[in-house]
Structures are given as C-alpha cells and as structure tokens.
Design a protein around this motif. Sequence first.
Motif, PDB file in Angstrom:
ATOM      1  N   CYS A 195     -10.159   6.591  25.697  1.00  0.00           N
ATOM      2  CA  CYS A 195     -11.204   6.415  24.323  1.00  0.00           C
ATOM      3  C   CYS A 195     -12.190   5.257  24.843  1.00  0.00           C
ATOM      4  O   CYS A 195     -12.054   4.381  25.310  1.00  0.00           O
ATOM      5  N   CYS A 235     -11.676   1.580  22.804  1.00  0.00           N
ATOM      6  CA  CYS A 235     -10.477   0.681  22.913  1.00  0.00           C
ATOM      7  C   CYS A 235      -9.920   0.877  24.105  1.00  0.00           C
ATOM      8  O   CYS A 235      -9.116   0.233  24.729  1.00  0.00           O
ATOM      9  N   CYS A 289      -9.280   9.270  18.473  1.00  0.00           N
ATOM     10  CA  CYS A 289      -8.522   8.362  19.159  1.00  0.00           C
ATOM     11  C   CYS A 289      -7.196   8.154  18.164  1.00  0.00           C
ATOM     12  O   CYS A 289      -7.282   7.754  17.071  1.00  0.00           O
ATOM     13  N   CYS A 337      -7.634   3.804  17.597  1.00  0.00           N
ATOM     14  CA  CYS A 337      -8.482   3.378  16.861  1.00  0.00           C
ATOM     15  C   CYS A 337      -9.490   4.394  15.976  1.00  0.00           C
ATOM     16  O   CYS A 337     -10.050   3.727  15.021  1.00  0.00           O
ATOM     17  N   HIS A 340     -11.593   6.384  16.772  1.00  0.00           N
ATOM     18  CA  HIS A 340     -12.887   6.846  17.140  1.00  0.00           C
ATOM     19  C   HIS A 340     -12.851   8.308  17.424  1.00  0.00           C
ATOM     20  O   HIS A 340     -11.926   8.891  17.717  1.00  0.00           O
TER      21      HIS A 340
HETATM   22 ZN   LIG Z   1      -9.795   4.162  20.420  1.00  0.00          ZN
END
Ligand SMILES: [Zn+2]
Length: 504
Positions: free
Chosen positions: A399, A402, A417, A420, A422
């Motif tokens: 990712c 993060c 992700c 997080c 994303h």
């Molecule tokens: Zn992430």
Amino acid sequence: MQIRWNFKLKPTKSQKIQMSQWLTTLRKHRNYALRERNIGFDTNNQDIDTSVVYAWGSWCDTESRTEYGSCCPLTCPVIKHGVVPRDLGKALKTSKGVVKWDSASGVQMKVTTQLRHEIPAFGNINSDVLQRNIAKLDAAFTNFWKHGRGYPRYLRALKSFEYKPKQVKIGSIKDSYAIFYLPGIGNVKMHNSRDLKLVKDVRTCTVKTSGGYWFISMLVEISDDLPQEKPVNEVKSVVGIDVGVNKLVAVSDGSFVENVRITTNSRTARRLAIRQRAASRKLKGSKNKAKAFKKITRTKHKLALRREGYNWQAASKIVKTADAIGREDLNIKNMVKRAKPKHDGKGGYKKNGASRKTGLNKVILDCGWGDLFNKIAWLAVKAGKPVIAVNPKHSSQECPQCGHVDKNNRSGEKFLCTNCGHTEHADTKASITIAKRVGLVFPKNKRTLPADCGKVTPVKTSTPKRVESRNHACESPCTQLSLFDLTAYTVVDSRKSKRYGKNS
Ligand SMILES: [Zn+2]
C-alpha cells in the motif's frame, strides 16, 4: 561515438542468389569446422590416420565446463591436436623463432585458405568473410566456457555473414537510397533511412536475411556524441513504470500503454495456426512446402516489425514524461518457465495448470518487455536521463499510503488496502511504488502554512522598490517580529488572507 545502424538492402536477383549461396557454403564450413573439433575432443585424435606423436594434456570437461588452460582441442589456444590437417606443415606456426602447434582456429583458417584454391564455392566467397565465420565459431565456444551459454550446435540454416572493419564502403548517397560496396558481392542498393554523411568510419558489418528480405547491420563511427547523464541534483521529476499483461505499461502519472498483443490476439493467432497447419501438411521436400513456410516466415517477420515499432512509440512516450525513469528489475527468463509437474505419489501426475501457464508465457513473450526496456534505456541515454532498475518484490501488493503488504490487497485490476482502505488502479499503484523505490526525494516548491495556525506573516506596508527612503530609520527589514507592532507588520488572519490575498 560508435553506433549500430540497420538498413534494408535492395539487392538484384542475381545478388540475392549469390548471397544465399554464400550462406549455404558458410553453413557447411562452420558445421565442418565444429565437427572437426568435436572429433578431436572425443577421440583425442587416436583413430585419425596420422603419424603424429603428441604429448598428453589434461582435457577440458564439457559437463562441468572446466577448461584446463592450453590443453583443450575445442578452444585450443596452443598445443593440442583438436585439428590435424592433412598437410602437417599447416598445423605449425612460428612465433618468436619457436615452432609451435597452432590453435584450432589458426589451423582451420589456414586450411580454409587452401580450400579456396581447390573448391570454387569457397573461392567465390570473400576470404575475410570465411575467416570471420571461424572467428564466430570461436566466439560460440567462448560463450559456452565463460558465459554459461549452450554448447555450439550444428546449424540447419545460417542467417548472416560478417565483414571485417573498413571493408564495406559507402558509395553515392541519394535522398531515398544509397549504394554500398560489399566485397565479393558488388554494389548493392539500399534504402537510406539515416544521415549517412555523418559517418566517419565503417566498422564491422553484418549482412543478414529475415523473412526473405536482406538487411545490413553496420557498426559506424559518427561525429555526434552522446550527452552527459544529468547529475542527481538536477533531476526534477521521476516516472515509474509497471509492465504487465493486461496493460503493457502503467505509468505513474496515471496513463497507460495498451497491450495490442501483436501475435497472440485472436485473429493473428488463428491465422498463424492455420498457415502453420497447412504448411506442415504439404508433401515433404516439395516446392509447395517450401512456399508455405516462406509465407509463414514473412508473416512472422512483419509481426516482429510491428511489435518493434509499437515498443519504440511506447518507450519514447515514457522517456518524455520525466527526468528519470524507474523500472522493475525483472528476470523474464525465469518468469516464462513452464509449470512444474505435480506428482500424485502413485506414479501419475496431478493437474498443474500447465496449459494455462503456457498460454500466459506466450502472452508475456509477445509483449517484448526486455525489448521495451532496451529501447527505453537507449532513448534515455540519448536524452541524458538516468534509468534505475528497482527490486520489484511486492510492488503490486504494497500500500503506498500505509506500507501494508498483503496478498489480499489486490483483486484483479483493483487495489484496496485491507489495512487503511486506500484504493486505486492496481497497475498505476504498482508504478507509483516503483517510482518511490527509485529513492529520489524532491523538495516541494511552496512551503505553505496550515490554515488557522495563528502565526504572524510579515507583510511590508510601503517602500516601493527603487525609491530611496530618506528616513533610513523607518526601513527595518530585519526587525524582530512582534504581534503588537502593527505599523510595520499586520496580523494576517489566515481565513481573510485566503479570500483577499496578500493585501488584506
Ligand atoms: Zn494502506
């Protein structure tokens, strides 16, 4: 600088026939020379009907590829009798007053010179071309011993012959064509696709045939020089590229280069399969069979050209994007290995997805990633831009926000992700990760203060430029900032300053 240029030749019908005959003779010559060395190695020349008395030496081992210095008849720098000519005088050479056994290639070159007087097919060929033929065999052996290549093979077809430096001459140059002088062949017309007036010197030239056409690959010395590579501190932007199968290239600016699948698109693949099948069903040794195979080679040649053109365009687009290029350091050879068989423990095999893997391999090879990387490298060198190959490990699973690495982050073309949340296009994301791994950090252009931070921004109230103020005491560019000194500085409310700009 030295550069290799390729040109398409326009030989006459008789020149074509002559060059084809040369290739046939050269192939036989090479195979004969290889056979001679192989026999020498296998038998140690003991069953050859000669009365040579020779010293024993330690032989090379072709299995372990260990070469014992001067004792191998295959590469044979000095003594050994890899090649024993009928005329023993030819096996000797004198260097610095000492008579020695010549090397295998040395002997074979001398024998070749003799053959030129005896056999008309050899006599027609330029002597240096024949010598280069032996030298190329030597190079094949060097590649085997030193560079991990395969053992030199007998060739069923030879596709090229080579001239030594300064032999090929450039004749008259016109706009669309020029005339080259090839020793032994004569004046050959060619399509002039470069600025030949730049050429200062012609080095080695290789004449080759592909798909029924003839080409010449010339190593030339030209007056232009390559630009210096940009120093790292002058590099202002970097672009990462992620090569793939669905999209040929994903660029870190969000754009893509589509994969047109030159040979594996359904239409071309079907056409090739039909032509291959038709050719293989023709009568063996017939003219029709030869014609059918000629058709296939021509089709494949055209497809290769199309791929090359497409990759040049893609490479040019990528190199123009930024000052530095980051790419994956892929081991394509390992990526296209076939699926390993799975044993079921009863002497049989389980399904291992071999046909799926074979199909994927075909598509990977059709993309021509290695070729694309080479083209990018060359265009980048010409533009003075660095190309950095980075470790591609987990580039599609990591990712960018993060740094979480998980196999489940990616599903098809989507990247989500699991840590997080994303989300992005998977290939674009991989290319951004690659650009990051290049490790170049650029300072941001503007340092902006966050909104509502309550800090004071100094704003000059008066004193326009070039007007000298008489009262020097009023000019205080370096005074201590004070929240209450409202004559020289104004407290700027960040919300206001957004709306009204500097003058508020
Ligand atoms: Zn992430």
